[in-house]
Enzyme design. Structure first.
Site, short mmCIF file in Angstrom:
data_model
loop_
_atom_site.label_atom_id
_atom_site.label_comp_id
_atom_site.label_asym_id
_atom_site.label_seq_id
_atom_site.Cartn_x
_atom_site.Cartn_y
_atom_site.Cartn_z
N LEU A 160 0.86 -1.18 0.00
CA LEU A 160 0.00 0.00 0.00
C LEU A 160 0.90 1.23 0.00
O LEU A 160 1.98 1.21 0.60
CB LEU A 160 -0.89 0.05 1.26
CG LEU A 160 -1.98 -1.01 1.43
CD1 LEU A 160 -2.70 -0.80 2.76
CD2 LEU A 160 -3.00 -0.96 0.29
N ASP A 161 0.46 2.29 -0.64
CA ASP A 161 1.19 3.54 -0.56
C ASP A 161 1.32 3.96 0.89
O ASP A 161 0.43 3.68 1.72
CB ASP A 161 0.46 4.65 -1.33
CG ASP A 161 0.45 4.43 -2.83
OD1 ASP A 161 1.23 3.58 -3.30
OD2 ASP A 161 -0.33 5.11 -3.51
N ARG A 162 2.39 4.67 1.18
CA ARG A 162 2.62 5.13 2.55
C ARG A 162 1.44 5.96 3.09
O ARG A 162 1.07 5.86 4.25
CB ARG A 162 3.90 5.98 2.58
CG ARG A 162 4.33 6.39 3.97
CD ARG A 162 5.67 7.11 3.91
NE ARG A 162 6.12 7.52 5.22
CZ ARG A 162 7.26 8.14 5.45
NH1 ARG A 162 8.08 8.41 4.43
NH2 ARG A 162 7.61 8.50 6.67
#
Length: 311
Positions: free
Chosen positions: A137-139
Site C-alpha cells: 500500500l502507498d505510505r
C-alpha cells in the site's frame, strides 16, 4: 575498519520453504548488511544456480544448488532502532495475517525510510520464522494489508492476485461531482522519475494496461465518495486515474489539487483520503471464502461527518 566478510564460497541447497522466491529477494534476506547494489553486482557475474548463470528475476526451485561467492564489504554502522510494533489485527491464522495499516506508515523500509510495517512486525514477533508482505500500500494509504506467515501461502496468494481471483476495494473522496453510478476506467499507466528522483506515474498510450471500476457512494457539494475496484494493481493506479479524469483525491500531495489541499488541512483533513477498505479471496490453503474489512480510519470518518453536517 571492521568488515563483514564471508571469505569462502557458500553453497546452499534450496528447500521447499524457499522455493518460488526470486533470487534477488532471497539474497537480500540471506546477506543482511550487504548493500543491494553489491548483491546485484554479484548476481550479474558470480552467483550460480546449478552451476549456471541466472538473472535477478530467476525464481528458485526446491533442490536448486546455489553458489554465493566470497563477500567482503565495509561493516555498516549500527542499524537504526526499529520499534517492535503490532498493528490492529483484522484476521490471523497459521498462514496469513491481515493488519489495518495506518496512514503515514510505509509498508517496508527503503527510499529514505529506515523501517516499515513488515520490519516492525518482525521485531514484535521474533519467534516467527517467516513474515513477508503479500502486496503493498502507498505510505499515505490506510487499510487492509496482507502478510504471509508461510512461503506456501505467499506464493499461492501471489498466484491468486496474478490470476485476478481477489477483489480489492478502496474508498476515495474526490474533489468534484462524480455523475456515473458505475464507471469502468481503462487508461494505460507509465512510470517515470522526476528530475528530483521521485517516482511518478502518468497516463500514456504506451504504458501498462490499467483497469479500475469506480462506484459512486455519495455526493456532497464539491465532493464525491467513490468505491474503487482494482482490476489491475499498478503503482498509484487509483490516484492517477482519478487525477487524469479531473477528480483528484482530497489531500493527495502527489497528484492532487495543492491549493485545495491547503484549505482541506484547515478544515481537518490532514492526509490523503484513500483507504483500502476490503479484500476478498479464497484462502490459499483451506479455500475458505474470506472477506477482510478495515473500517474507515477515524480521521476520515470525522471529515465525512463534517460534510454531512454542512450539507
Amino acid at each position: 575498519m571492521n568488515s563483514l566478510s564471508k571469505e569462502s564460497v557458500t553453497w546452499m541447497e534450496i528447500d521447499a520453504e524457499s522455493a518460488g522466491q526470486r533470487i534477488d529477494n532471497f539474497l537480500f534476506r540471506h546477506l543482511k548488511g550487504v548493500p543491494k547494489s553489491h548483491v546485484y553486482r554479484i548476481l550479474r557475474g558470480e552467483v550460480r544456480v546449478n552451476k549456471k548463470r541466472i538473472d535477478q528475476t530467476y525464481r528458485l526451485q526446491a533442490g536448486d544448488v546455489l553458489r554465493i561467492p566470497p563477500i567482503r564489504v565495509a561493516e555498516r554502522p549500527e542499524a537504526e532502532y526499529i520499534p517492535a510494533s503490532e498493528f490492529p489485527i483484522l484476521f490471523e491464522d497459521d498462514a496469513l495475517l491481515a493488519v489495518d495499516k495506518p496512514a503515514g506508515t510505509a509498508v517496508h523500509g527503503g527510499s529514505g525510510v529506515s523501517f516499515g510495517v513488515i520490519e516492525q512486525l518482525r521485531h514484535a514477533r521474533p519467534q516467527a520464522k517467516f513474515l513477508e508482505l503479500v502486496h503493498r500500500l502507498d505510505r499515505e494509504t490506510s487499510g487492509v494489508l496482507l502478510v504471509a506467515k508461510k512461503r506456501s501461502a505467499l506464493t499461492a496468494m501471489h498466484e491468486i492476485m496474478r490470476e485476478g481471483n481477489s477483489d480489492k476495494r478502496y474508498l476515495a473522496l474526490v474533489l468534484g461531482q462524480w455523475q456515473n453510478a458505475r464507471q469502468h476506467v481503462k487508461l494505460p499507466l507509465h512510470k517515470f522519475d522526476t528530475p528530483q528522483g521521485e517516482k511518478r506515474v502518468m497516463v500514456r498510450e504506451d504504458g501498462q494496461q490499467a483497469h479500475t471500476i469506480f462506484n459512486l457512494q455519495k455526493n456532497w457539494p464539491g465532493f464525491s465518495l467513490l468505491e474503487a475496484e482494482l482490476k489491475t494493481g499498478r503503482t498509484h493506479q487509483i490516484r492517477v486515474h482519478l487525477s487524469h479524469l479531473g477528480f483528484p483525491i482530497a489531500g493527495d500531495s502527489k497528484y492532487g489539487d495543492f491549493a485545495r489541499n491547503k484549505e482541506l488541512m484547515k478544515q481537518g483533513l490532514k492526509r490523503m483520503f484513500l483507504h483500502a477498505h476490503s479484500i476478498s479471496f479464497n484462502h490459499p490453503l483451506t479455500q475458505e471464502a474470506l472477506r477482510i474489512v478495515a473500517p474507515l480510519a477515524p480521521e476520515l470518518q470525522k471529515f465525512l461527518d463534517r460534510l454531512d453536517q454542512n450539507a
